[in-house]
Design an enzyme around this catalytic site. Structure first.
Site, PDB file in Angstrom:
ATOM      1  N   HIS A  27      -7.130  -4.815  22.005  1.00  0.00           N
ATOM      2  CA  HIS A  27      -7.294  -3.699  21.061  1.00  0.00           C
ATOM      3  C   HIS A  27      -6.888  -2.363  21.695  1.00  0.00           C
ATOM      4  CE1 HIS A  27     -10.150  -2.132  17.653  1.00  0.00           C
ATOM      5  NE2 HIS A  27      -8.896  -1.760  17.499  1.00  0.00           N
ATOM      6  N   TYR A  73       2.244  -7.589  16.137  1.00  0.00           N
ATOM      7  CA  TYR A  73       2.686  -6.689  15.060  1.00  0.00           C
ATOM      8  C   TYR A  73       3.509  -5.541  15.639  1.00  0.00           C
ATOM      9  CZ  TYR A  73       2.408  -2.647  11.927  1.00  0.00           C
ATOM     10  OH  TYR A  73       2.735  -1.534  11.183  1.00  0.00           O
ATOM     11  N   LYS A 112      -7.959  -3.808   5.482  1.00  0.00           N
ATOM     12  CA  LYS A 112      -7.811  -2.665   6.382  1.00  0.00           C
ATOM     13  C   LYS A 112      -9.103  -1.841   6.385  1.00  0.00           C
ATOM     14  CE  LYS A 112      -3.429  -3.624   7.238  1.00  0.00           C
ATOM     15  NZ  LYS A 112      -2.272  -3.219   6.518  1.00  0.00           N
ATOM     16  N   GLU A 118       2.250   2.427  16.563  1.00  0.00           N
ATOM     17  CA  GLU A 118       1.794   1.359  17.463  1.00  0.00           C
ATOM     18  C   GLU A 118       2.885   0.886  18.424  1.00  0.00           C
ATOM     19  OE1 GLU A 118      -0.844  -1.540  15.836  1.00  0.00           O
ATOM     20  OE2 GLU A 118      -1.346  -0.262  14.132  1.00  0.00           O
ATOM     21  N   ASN A 124      -2.421   5.228   7.940  1.00  0.00           N
ATOM     22  CA  ASN A 124      -2.498   5.812   6.603  1.00  0.00           C
ATOM     23  C   ASN A 124      -3.790   5.386   5.919  1.00  0.00           C
ATOM     24  OD1 ASN A 124       0.741   6.135   5.053  1.00  0.00           O
ATOM     25  ND2 ASN A 124       0.297   6.234   7.229  1.00  0.00           N
ATOM     26  N   PHE A 138       0.828  -1.223   0.000  1.00  0.00           N
ATOM     27  CA  PHE A 138       0.000   0.000   0.000  1.00  0.00           C
ATOM     28  C   PHE A 138       0.858   1.268   0.000  1.00  0.00           C
ATOM     29  CE2 PHE A 138      -2.219   2.790   3.346  1.00  0.00           C
ATOM     30  CZ  PHE A 138      -2.769   3.624   2.394  1.00  0.00           C
ATOM     31  N   ILE A 139       1.617   1.492   1.062  1.00  0.00           N
ATOM     32  CA  ILE A 139       2.368   2.753   1.148  1.00  0.00           C
ATOM     33  C   ILE A 139       3.545   2.731   0.175  1.00  0.00           C
ATOM     34  CG2 ILE A 139       3.568   4.367   2.680  1.00  0.00           C
ATOM     35  CD1 ILE A 139       2.069   3.060   5.034  1.00  0.00           C
ATOM     36  N   ASP A 175      12.768 -11.859  -1.214  1.00  0.00           N
ATOM     37  CA  ASP A 175      12.536 -11.749   0.222  1.00  0.00           C
ATOM     38  C   ASP A 175      13.661 -10.927   0.856  1.00  0.00           C
ATOM     39  OD1 ASP A 175      12.180 -12.295   2.982  1.00  0.00           O
ATOM     40  OD2 ASP A 175      11.337 -14.266   2.507  1.00  0.00           O
ATOM     41  N   THR A 215       5.872   2.536  12.873  1.00  0.00           N
ATOM     42  CA  THR A 215       4.472   2.847  13.181  1.00  0.00           C
ATOM     43  C   THR A 215       4.313   3.504  14.555  1.00  0.00           C
ATOM     44  OG1 THR A 215       2.404   1.707  13.761  1.00  0.00           O
ATOM     45  CG2 THR A 215       4.362   0.406  13.920  1.00  0.00           C
ATOM     46  N   GLU A 240       5.131  -7.407   7.409  1.00  0.00           N
ATOM     47  CA  GLU A 240       3.781  -7.905   7.634  1.00  0.00           C
ATOM     48  C   GLU A 240       3.118  -6.808   8.440  1.00  0.00           C
ATOM     49  OE1 GLU A 240       2.134 -10.545   6.648  1.00  0.00           O
ATOM     50  OE2 GLU A 240       3.811 -11.362   5.509  1.00  0.00           O
ATOM     51  N   PRO A 289     -18.503  -4.350   9.534  1.00  0.00           N
ATOM     52  CA  PRO A 289     -18.141  -4.807  10.887  1.00  0.00           C
ATOM     53  C   PRO A 289     -17.253  -3.800  11.619  1.00  0.00           C
ATOM     54  CG  PRO A 289     -16.813  -5.942   9.226  1.00  0.00           C
ATOM     55  CD  PRO A 289     -17.713  -5.002   8.481  1.00  0.00           C
TER      56      PRO A 289
HETATM   57  N1  NAD Z   1      -0.593   1.109   6.700  1.00  0.00           N
HETATM   58  C1  NAD Z   1      -0.417   1.934   7.726  1.00  0.00           C
HETATM   59  O1  NAD Z   1      -1.361   2.611   8.162  1.00  0.00           O
HETATM   60  C2  NAD Z   1       0.955   2.080   8.353  1.00  0.00           C
HETATM   61  C3  NAD Z   1       1.135   3.064   9.343  1.00  0.00           C
HETATM   62  C4  NAD Z   1       2.405   3.234   9.890  1.00  0.00           C
HETATM   63  C5  NAD Z   1       3.458   2.453   9.463  1.00  0.00           C
HETATM   64  N2  NAD Z   1       3.253   1.499   8.508  1.00  0.00           N
HETATM   65  C6  NAD Z   1       4.419   0.725   8.076  1.00  0.00           C
HETATM   66  O2  NAD Z   1       4.629   1.052   6.708  1.00  0.00           O
HETATM   67  C7  NAD Z   1       5.149  -0.068   6.001  1.00  0.00           C
HETATM   68  C8  NAD Z   1       4.272  -0.380   4.823  1.00  0.00           C
HETATM   69  O3  NAD Z   1       2.944  -0.641   5.272  1.00  0.00           O
HETATM   70  P1  NAD Z   1       1.778  -1.024   4.248  1.00  0.00           P
HETATM   71  O4  NAD Z   1       0.499  -0.695   4.899  1.00  0.00           O
HETATM   72  O5  NAD Z   1       2.098  -0.480   2.920  1.00  0.00           O
HETATM   73  O6  NAD Z   1       1.931  -2.611   4.215  1.00  0.00           O
HETATM   74  P2  NAD Z   1       1.379  -3.672   3.173  1.00  0.00           P
HETATM   75  O7  NAD Z   1       1.048  -4.882   3.978  1.00  0.00           O
HETATM   76  O8  NAD Z   1       0.316  -3.071   2.309  1.00  0.00           O
HETATM   77  O9  NAD Z   1       2.631  -3.981   2.219  1.00  0.00           O
HETATM   78  C9  NAD Z   1       3.762  -4.666   2.642  1.00  0.00           C
HETATM   79  C10 NAD Z   1       4.586  -5.042   1.419  1.00  0.00           C
HETATM   80  O10 NAD Z   1       5.749  -5.729   1.877  1.00  0.00           O
HETATM   81  C11 NAD Z   1       5.944  -6.881   1.083  1.00  0.00           C
HETATM   82  N3  NAD Z   1       6.638  -7.882   1.904  1.00  0.00           N
HETATM   83  C12 NAD Z   1       6.162  -8.535   2.986  1.00  0.00           C
HETATM   84  N4  NAD Z   1       7.086  -9.388   3.470  1.00  0.00           N
HETATM   85  C13 NAD Z   1       8.182  -9.254   2.681  1.00  0.00           C
HETATM   86  C14 NAD Z   1       9.469  -9.838   2.669  1.00  0.00           C
HETATM   87  N5  NAD Z   1       9.816 -10.758   3.581  1.00  0.00           N
HETATM   88  N6  NAD Z   1      10.370  -9.466   1.730  1.00  0.00           N
HETATM   89  C15 NAD Z   1      10.020  -8.531   0.789  1.00  0.00           C
HETATM   90  N7  NAD Z   1       8.809  -7.953   0.746  1.00  0.00           N
HETATM   91  C16 NAD Z   1       7.901  -8.295   1.679  1.00  0.00           C
HETATM   92  C17 NAD Z   1       4.533  -7.327   0.690  1.00  0.00           C
HETATM   93  O11 NAD Z   1       4.551  -8.145  -0.469  1.00  0.00           O
HETATM   94  C18 NAD Z   1       3.852  -5.991   0.466  1.00  0.00           C
HETATM   95  O12 NAD Z   1       4.009  -5.553  -0.865  1.00  0.00           O
HETATM   96  C19 NAD Z   1       5.222  -1.202   7.030  1.00  0.00           C
HETATM   97  O13 NAD Z   1       6.538  -1.266   7.506  1.00  0.00           O
HETATM   98  C20 NAD Z   1       4.260  -0.774   8.121  1.00  0.00           C
HETATM   99  O14 NAD Z   1       4.651  -1.304   9.372  1.00  0.00           O
HETATM  100  C21 NAD Z   1       2.021   1.301   7.953  1.00  0.00           C
END
Ligand code: NAD
Length: 340
Positions: free
Chosen positions: A292, A158, A197, A134, A188, A10-11, A57, A132, A82, A213
């Site tokens: 939670h 997490y 999400k 969190e 985000n 996503f991000i 990976d 994050t 993850e 839900p």
């Molecule tokens: N989404 C949010 O609201 C949020 C907020 C704060 C921080 N974050 C952090 O931002 C980052 C991105 O979050 P997101 O929401 O885009 O996550 P996401 O789950 O949408 O995407 C994660 C990506 O990482 C890849 N991935 C997972 N395991 C892997 C591995 N072992 N090797 C290579 N690639 C791998 C997945 O294929 C995926 O494309 C994360 O580190 C998350 O902790 C997210």
């Protein structure tokens, strides 16, 4: 060039698309394509030589070493993780593997690469770790927002795995002098988010006429930030952040989950009215998630003062854009086979 991890998520995908469009800098995108990765998000870059996609990976140290050697990036921007709390409760092992061991593997390979760089290249090199809010735990209704010095108190597997990674990043700066930067960001929202999400899940359910839900009493509060603003902040920290520092990023937009869902329903009522009734009638309260966290809120004074960043999108304008994007991309985004 940059080495980006998790750039099909996503991000990460929002970052890759906006970076190539904005700065034009080339990047290597290392992503395992787990259920959360979606190459279709990167369709606009198909055939663009500035984007090199590598399926792999972050725990594969030989692969990471080879990519660093071949592409010689000036920075690593580490999004891969993850990321879904519910999944971490059902199966924490994958979270420890990717978020902790994976970050360790990247740090080790970054260290070895960094040590071989010339002095000017070292001066420029950065390892930017995306984390994050969190990691800081949960706030009471009257507590002040998290600052960069709030003690870590992660409550979910997490959050604990991200906190562990943050500690490793900190240690690699202090012990080995690796020029690291850490950003801790709030929730985000925006285009390309996997529909497990809250926001895309609610939109998908609403459009299908299915229940919406909402956990517990719906009073869990999150601080929402439009993903484009997060990506801008990451680029700014990368260019101007001080090695060894951490920066909180947030939207200063605290909303209770139930209020967010009701606002989403109103936007959908306007944009895609139901044949009968209103979307809010679909809201269903479900058994709360174990442990939670009640409230997150970010104090963004440090990044505002030291780097001049502030979110540009208001919650209302960002949410409207987001709803529009999902409505325009229903067929491709929600039809993903893995989107169970
Ligand atoms: N989404 C949010 O609201 C949020 C907020 C704060 C921080 N974050 C952090 O931002 C980052 C991105 O979050 P997101 O929401 O885009 O996550 P996401 O789950 O949408 O995407 C994660 C990506 O990482 C890849 N991935 C997972 N395991 C892997 C591995 N072992 N090797 C290579 N690639 C791998 C997945 O294929 C995926 O494309 C994360 O580190 C998350 O902790 C997210």
């Amino acid at each position: 060039m940059l080495l980006v991890t998790g750039g099909a998520g996503f991000i990460g995908s929002n970052f890759v698309l906006s970076s190539v469009a904005g700065t034009g800098e080339a990047l290597v995108n290392l992503d395992k394509l787990t259920y959360a990765g979606n190459l279709r998000s990167l369709d606009p870059l198909r055939g663009d030589a500035r984007h090199v996609f590598v399926r792999g990976d972050i725990c594969d140290r030989a692969l990471v070493a080879d990519l660093l050697k071949r592409h010689r990036p000036r920075a690593i921007v580490h999004f891969a993780a993850e990321s879904h709390v519910d999944r971490s409760i059902a199966g924490p092992a994958e979270f420890v593997q990717t978020n902790v061991t994976g970050t360790f593997c990247l740090l080790e390979e970054a260290r070895s690469y960094f040590e071989k760089l010339s002095p000017p290249e070292r001066e420029r090199f950065r390892f930017l770790h995306i984390s994050t809010d969190e990691v800081y735990g949960s706030l009471g209704p009257q507590d002040p927002a998290f600052t960069e010095t709030t003690p870590f108190a992660p409550n979910s597997p997490y959050a604990a795995s991200k906190a562990a990674a943050d500690h490793l990043v900190r240690a690699y700066h202090h012990t080995y002098g690796l020029p690291t930067l850490t950003t801790n960001c709030s929730n985000n929202y925006g285009p390309h988010q996997f529909p497990e999400k809250l926001i895309p899940l609610m939109i998908r359910q609403a459009l299908a006429g299915e229940p919406l839900p909402v956990y517990g009493d719906g009073q869990n509060v999150r601080d929402w930030l439009y993903v484009g603003d997060h990506c801008d902040a990451v680029r700014l920290v990368l260019e101007k952040g001080k090695p060894g520092e951490t920066y909180n990023i947030g939207g200063e937009s605290e909303r209770a989950n139930i209020d967010l869902v009701r606002t989403l329903c109103e936007l959908l009522d306007r944009a895609r009215p139901r044949s009968r009734g209103r979307y809010a009638e679909l809201v269903t309260f479900v058994k709360d998630r174990p442990g939670h966290d009640r409230r997150y809120a970010m104090n963004i004074g440090k990044i505002r003062r030291s780097l001049g960043w502030a979110p540009r999108e208001s919650f209302e304008s960002g949410l409207e854009k987001t709803v529009r994007w999902y409505l325009d991309n229903i067929a491709t985004h929600f039809a993903r086979p893995e989107a169970a």
